[in-house]
Scaffold this motif. Structure first.
Motif, mmCIF file in Angstrom:
data_model
loop_
_atom_site.group_PDB
_atom_site.id
_atom_site.type_symbol
_atom_site.label_atom_id
_atom_site.label_comp_id
_atom_site.label_asym_id
_atom_site.label_seq_id
_atom_site.Cartn_x
_atom_site.Cartn_y
_atom_site.Cartn_z
ATOM 1 N N PHE A 67 9.499 17.893 5.106
ATOM 2 C CA PHE A 67 8.278 18.695 5.213
ATOM 3 C C PHE A 67 7.096 18.004 4.526
ATOM 4 C CE2 PHE A 67 11.781 21.753 5.569
ATOM 5 C CZ PHE A 67 11.438 22.382 6.751
ATOM 6 N N TYR A 68 7.365 17.339 3.417
ATOM 7 C CA TYR A 68 6.334 16.585 2.711
ATOM 8 C C TYR A 68 5.766 15.498 3.627
ATOM 9 C CZ TYR A 68 4.261 15.098 -1.775
ATOM 10 O OH TYR A 68 3.407 14.816 -2.816
ATOM 11 N N ALA A 69 6.637 14.858 4.406
ATOM 12 C CA ALA A 69 6.213 13.766 5.288
ATOM 13 C C ALA A 69 5.294 14.266 6.403
ATOM 14 C CB ALA A 69 7.432 13.076 5.885
ATOM 15 N N ILE A 70 5.544 15.467 6.889
ATOM 16 C CA ILE A 70 4.677 16.014 7.942
ATOM 17 C C ILE A 70 3.251 16.180 7.433
ATOM 18 C CG2 ILE A 70 4.262 18.027 9.407
ATOM 19 C CD1 ILE A 70 7.292 18.441 9.527
ATOM 20 N N LEU B 82 1.653 12.734 6.899
ATOM 21 C CA LEU B 82 1.246 12.087 8.147
ATOM 22 C C LEU B 82 -0.130 12.593 8.595
ATOM 23 C CD1 LEU B 82 1.865 10.234 10.534
ATOM 24 C CD2 LEU B 82 3.078 12.152 11.609
ATOM 25 N N VAL B 83 -0.338 13.879 8.485
ATOM 26 C CA VAL B 83 -1.643 14.453 8.842
ATOM 27 C C VAL B 83 -2.730 13.878 7.932
ATOM 28 C CG1 VAL B 83 -2.987 16.575 8.994
ATOM 29 C CG2 VAL B 83 -0.594 16.556 9.742
ATOM 30 N N ALA B 84 -2.427 13.785 6.639
ATOM 31 C CA ALA B 84 -3.412 13.250 5.693
ATOM 32 C C ALA B 84 -3.727 11.786 5.978
ATOM 33 C CB ALA B 84 -2.888 13.413 4.263
ATOM 34 N N ILE B 85 -2.726 11.005 6.359
ATOM 35 C CA ILE B 85 -2.946 9.581 6.647
ATOM 36 C C ILE B 85 -3.809 9.408 7.892
ATOM 37 C CG2 ILE B 85 -1.781 7.439 7.315
ATOM 38 C CD1 ILE B 85 0.602 8.418 5.571
ATOM 39 N N VAL B 86 -3.568 10.215 8.916
ATOM 40 C CA VAL B 86 -4.381 10.130 10.134
ATOM 41 C C VAL B 86 -5.832 10.471 9.829
ATOM 42 C CG1 VAL B 86 -4.756 11.136 12.414
ATOM 43 C CG2 VAL B 86 -2.438 10.568 11.666
ATOM 44 N N ILE B 87 -6.042 11.526 9.048
ATOM 45 C CA ILE B 87 -7.415 11.895 8.674
ATOM 46 C C ILE B 87 -8.055 10.775 7.850
ATOM 47 C CG2 ILE B 87 -8.816 13.554 7.396
ATOM 48 C CD1 ILE B 87 -6.746 15.684 8.068
ATOM 49 N N ALA B 88 -7.283 10.203 6.938
ATOM 50 C CA ALA B 88 -7.812 9.119 6.109
ATOM 51 C C ALA B 88 -8.172 7.903 6.956
ATOM 52 C CB ALA B 88 -6.779 8.740 5.041
ATOM 53 N N SER C 54 -0.810 9.095 -2.200
ATOM 54 C CA SER C 54 -0.167 8.318 -3.265
ATOM 55 C C SER C 54 0.950 9.121 -3.925
ATOM 56 C CB SER C 54 -1.194 7.897 -4.313
ATOM 57 O OG SER C 54 -1.792 9.021 -4.938
ATOM 58 N N GLY C 55 0.766 10.431 -4.083
ATOM 59 C CA GLY C 55 1.845 11.273 -4.606
ATOM 60 C C GLY C 55 3.044 11.312 -3.674
ATOM 61 N N TYR C 56 2.762 11.361 -2.377
ATOM 62 C CA TYR C 56 3.861 11.319 -1.402
ATOM 63 C C TYR C 56 4.602 9.992 -1.477
ATOM 64 C CZ TYR C 56 6.152 10.647 3.088
ATOM 65 O OH TYR C 56 7.070 10.354 4.071
ATOM 66 N N THR C 57 3.868 8.890 -1.585
ATOM 67 C CA THR C 57 4.505 7.572 -1.702
ATOM 68 C C THR C 57 5.364 7.493 -2.961
ATOM 69 O OG1 THR C 57 2.563 6.617 -0.614
ATOM 70 C CG2 THR C 57 4.065 5.091 -1.704
ATOM 71 N N ARG C 58 4.864 8.044 -4.053
ATOM 72 C CA ARG C 58 5.625 8.059 -5.301
ATOM 73 C C ARG C 58 6.907 8.885 -5.143
ATOM 74 N NH1 ARG C 58 1.814 9.855 -8.164
ATOM 75 N NH2 ARG C 58 0.974 7.890 -8.988
ATOM 76 N N ALA D 54 15.352 13.388 -9.126
ATOM 77 C CA ALA D 54 13.938 13.156 -8.832
ATOM 78 C C ALA D 54 13.179 14.477 -8.821
ATOM 79 C CB ALA D 54 13.795 12.451 -7.480
ATOM 80 N N PRO D 55 12.008 14.541 -9.469
ATOM 81 C CA PRO D 55 11.182 15.761 -9.394
ATOM 82 C C PRO D 55 10.652 15.960 -7.981
ATOM 83 C CG PRO D 55 10.003 14.002 -10.518
ATOM 84 C CD PRO D 55 11.393 13.503 -10.313
ATOM 85 N N PHE D 56 10.398 17.210 -7.627
ATOM 86 C CA PHE D 56 9.974 17.540 -6.266
ATOM 87 C C PHE D 56 8.479 17.314 -6.040
ATOM 88 C CE2 PHE D 56 14.069 19.517 -6.274
ATOM 89 C CZ PHE D 56 14.485 19.480 -4.953
ATOM 90 N N LEU D 57 7.759 16.977 -7.071
ATOM 91 C CA LEU D 57 6.331 16.701 -6.928
ATOM 92 C C LEU D 57 6.093 15.203 -7.076
ATOM 93 C CD1 LEU D 57 4.803 19.645 -9.003
ATOM 94 C CD2 LEU D 57 5.095 19.499 -6.517
ATOM 95 N N GLY D 58 4.968 14.757 -6.532
ATOM 96 C CA GLY D 58 4.660 13.334 -6.602
ATOM 97 C C GLY D 58 3.705 12.976 -7.714
ATOM 98 N N THR D 59 3.533 13.854 -8.689
ATOM 99 C CA THR D 59 2.629 13.569 -9.795
ATOM 100 C C THR D 59 3.234 12.502 -10.707
ATOM 101 O OG1 THR D 59 3.620 15.432 -10.985
ATOM 102 C CG2 THR D 59 1.574 15.846 -9.776
#
Length: 240
Positions: A36-39, A42-48, A67-71, A88-93
């Motif tokens: 779900f994070y990847a979906i 993906l939207v954020a990357i297209v907008i970027a 960057s949080g998603y990549t982390r 692994a923590p569920f957040l990308g912070t």
């Protein structure tokens, strides 16, 4: 100047046989959340992509999210591949206490041309990334047997897996438009200094050790104190 995307992994010798044995089962919730994070990413990357092509800038909120998603992807990959034991923590912070860390330095301005043709420019990276993925899988397979039997992660195997994981993490940053220079395989920041569970660095052979300080006030006592009085002269010899 170092690469704007850093990857650090702490080496720990002793590992938990139990969590390693059931690692694939334990990682299932992480991979479900990653789907779900990847979906959203993906939207954020297209907008970027559109934003950079038009304005030559990566919107900061989108940059932080991607960057949080990549982390997070890097942490999940490292946990599943046995590069680390903590869940692994569920957040990308950013989390300085977690043994797998990534830091990102955004650019002031991005190249519209490099962003426009990113999918073409990324073809060599995708090929190398595929090879690195195989390296991670082979290393994880070998590490699973070694850790379950001995309870330890061999340092050589750890370094091999760090090579694959660090390149994969940096290539993700390039594919997600976070940076626009080809990722290196490793650099000075690939592994953190002072790794947990690793022995202190040994002194090189033949190195001279400094002399220990004498007790007291720290003044050297190796030479006797000199007197300000001249030595007494010997009496002249008497003739017979």
């Amino acid at each position: 100047m170092s690469y704007p995307v850093t990857f650090e992994a702490d080496y720990v010798d002793r590992r938990s046989r139990l969590t390693v044995f059931f690692r694939l089962i334990l990682a299932i919730p992480l991979w479900i959340w990653l789907y779900f994070y990847a979906i959203a990413a993906l939207v954020a990357i297209v907008i970027a992509w559109f934003a950079i092509v038009i304005t030559a800038r990566y919107p900061r909120p989108l940059y932080e999210f991607v960057s949080g998603y990549t982390r997070f992807v890097t942490r999940v990959t490292a946990y599943t591949a046995l590069l680390c034991d903590p869940y692994a923590p569920f957040l990308g912070t950013p989390d300085p206490a977690y043994p797998i860390r990534m830091q990102f330095v955004p650019l002031e301005r991005y190249s519209r041309l490099k962003t426009l043709f990113r999918f073409v420019l990324a073809i060599p990276i995708v090929v190398v990334r595929y090879v690195m993925g195989l390296l991670i899988e082979i290393g994880a397979f070998a590490a699973w047997f070694v850790i379950v039997i001995t309870g330890r992660m061999p340092r050589g195997l750890f370094d091999l897996m760090v090579l694959g994981n660090s390149y994969t993490a940096r290539s993700d940053a390039y594919l997600y438009l976070l940076t626009e220079t080809y990722p290196p395989f490793q650099d000075d920041d690939t592994r953190a200094a002072g790794m947990a569970g690793s022995p202190p660095p040994s002194e090189p052979a033949g190195a001279e050790r400094p002399a220990s300080e004498p007790p007291g006030d720290g003044l050297s006592t190796s030479e006797p104190p000199t007197s300000s009085e001249p030595p007494a002269s010997e009496p002249p010899a008497q003739s017979a």
